[in-house]
Design a protein around this motif. Structure first.
Motif, PDB file in Angstrom:
ATOM      1  N   SER A 105       7.233   1.654   5.300  1.00 50.85           N
ATOM      2  CA  SER A 105       7.952   1.187   4.659  1.00 50.85           C
ATOM      3  C   SER A 105       8.025   0.083   4.022  1.00 50.85           C
ATOM      4  O   SER A 105       7.317  -1.148   4.689  1.00 50.85           O
ATOM      5  CB  SER A 105       9.585   1.911   4.583  1.00 50.85           C
ATOM      6  OG  SER A 105      10.349   0.532   5.148  1.00 50.85           O
ATOM      7  N   ALA A 106       8.016  -0.730   2.304  1.00 49.04           N
ATOM      8  CA  ALA A 106       7.777  -1.643   1.700  1.00 49.04           C
ATOM      9  C   ALA A 106       9.137  -2.320   2.224  1.00 49.04           C
ATOM     10  O   ALA A 106       9.045  -3.440   1.959  1.00 49.04           O
ATOM     11  CB  ALA A 106       7.860  -1.183   0.357  1.00 49.04           C
ATOM     12  N   ARG A 107      10.181  -1.856   2.380  1.00 51.20           N
ATOM     13  CA  ARG A 107      12.030  -3.144   2.475  1.00 51.20           C
ATOM     14  C   ARG A 107      11.064  -3.381   3.721  1.00 51.20           C
ATOM     15  O   ARG A 107      11.329  -4.166   4.109  1.00 51.20           O
ATOM     16  CB  ARG A 107      12.362  -1.567   2.890  1.00 51.20           C
ATOM     17  CG  ARG A 107      13.842  -2.378   3.299  1.00 51.20           C
ATOM     18  CD  ARG A 107      14.791  -2.095   2.348  1.00 51.20           C
ATOM     19  NE  ARG A 107      15.383  -0.970   1.653  1.00 51.20           N
ATOM     20  CZ  ARG A 107      15.660  -1.581   0.507  1.00 51.20           C
ATOM     21  NH1 ARG A 107      16.197  -2.844   0.508  1.00 51.20           N
ATOM     22  NH2 ARG A 107      16.237  -1.310  -0.880  1.00 51.20           N
ATOM     23  N   ALA A 108      10.550  -2.427   4.712  1.00 51.44           N
ATOM     24  CA  ALA A 108      10.726  -2.846   6.100  1.00 51.44           C
ATOM     25  C   ALA A 108       9.084  -4.013   6.179  1.00 51.44           C
ATOM     26  O   ALA A 108       9.542  -4.895   6.897  1.00 51.44           O
ATOM     27  CB  ALA A 108       9.866  -1.677   7.683  1.00 51.44           C
TER      28      ALA A 108
ATOM     29  N   ASP B 269       1.162  -0.921  -0.255  1.00 51.17           N
ATOM     30  CA  ASP B 269      -0.260  -0.331  -0.055  1.00 51.17           C
ATOM     31  C   ASP B 269       0.832   1.258   0.073  1.00 51.17           C
ATOM     32  O   ASP B 269       0.544   2.264   0.310  1.00 51.17           O
ATOM     33  CB  ASP B 269      -0.397  -0.160   1.215  1.00 51.17           C
ATOM     34  CG  ASP B 269      -2.261   0.890   0.824  1.00 51.17           C
ATOM     35  OD1 ASP B 269      -2.340   0.928  -0.084  1.00 51.17           O
ATOM     36  OD2 ASP B 269      -3.031   1.518   2.064  1.00 51.17           O
ATOM     37  N   ALA B 270       1.913   1.129  -0.247  1.00 54.23           N
ATOM     38  CA  ALA B 270       3.178   2.566  -0.799  1.00 54.23           C
ATOM     39  C   ALA B 270       2.798   3.026  -1.598  1.00 54.23           C
ATOM     40  O   ALA B 270       1.963   3.175  -2.483  1.00 54.23           O
ATOM     41  CB  ALA B 270       3.871   1.592  -0.877  1.00 54.23           C
ATOM     42  N   PRO B 271       2.976   4.522  -1.025  1.00 49.83           N
ATOM     43  CA  PRO B 271       2.776   5.089  -0.516  1.00 49.83           C
ATOM     44  C   PRO B 271       2.466   6.203   0.796  1.00 49.83           C
ATOM     45  O   PRO B 271       2.262   6.512   1.658  1.00 49.83           O
ATOM     46  CB  PRO B 271       3.754   6.674  -1.104  1.00 49.83           C
ATOM     47  CG  PRO B 271       2.799   6.929  -1.805  1.00 49.83           C
ATOM     48  CD  PRO B 271       1.617   5.393  -2.512  1.00 49.83           C
ATOM     49  N   ASN B 272       1.068   5.477   0.572  1.00 53.32           N
ATOM     50  CA  ASN B 272       0.135   5.218   1.709  1.00 53.32           C
ATOM     51  C   ASN B 272      -0.581   5.046   3.103  1.00 53.32           C
ATOM     52  O   ASN B 272      -0.698   5.074   4.079  1.00 53.32           O
ATOM     53  CB  ASN B 272      -1.295   5.077   0.750  1.00 53.32           C
ATOM     54  CG  ASN B 272      -0.904   5.815  -0.516  1.00 53.32           C
ATOM     55  OD1 ASN B 272      -1.141   6.578  -0.252  1.00 53.32           O
ATOM     56  ND2 ASN B 272      -2.268   4.824  -1.311  1.00 53.32           N
TER      57      ASN B 272
END
Length: 76
Positions: free
Chosen positions: A35-38, A28-31
């Motif tokens: 973070s997507a990585r985390a 659901d990045a960037p909302n």
């Protein structure tokens, strides 16, 4: 596996085993404040093996659009 706000989806290794090929990653990045990585790192720690992790991160999503994937491979 898209979290709602800062609340992560709660799954266990048993859930991944119970529903093979049915769970896929969504950031659901960037909302989302995480973070997507985390989020991906969290799932890598929880899934039972690298094959399952690869499936969750992209394999399942790719299998949902086989015609589009095939067309891209063929340059179309």
């Amino acid at each position: 596996l898209t979290p709602v706000g800062p609340v992560p989806v709660e799954l266990t290794a048993a859930d991944f085993a119970r529903f093979p090929g049915r769970i896929l990653f969504g950031s659901d990045a960037p909302n989302n404040p995480t973070s997507a990585r985390a989020q991906a790192e969290r799932w890598q720690e929880l899934v039972p093996d690298q094959g399952t992790f690869a499936s969750v991160i992209g394999g399942v999503a790719s299998s949902l659009i086989p015609v589009a994937s095939r067309q891209m491979d063929e340059g179309g």
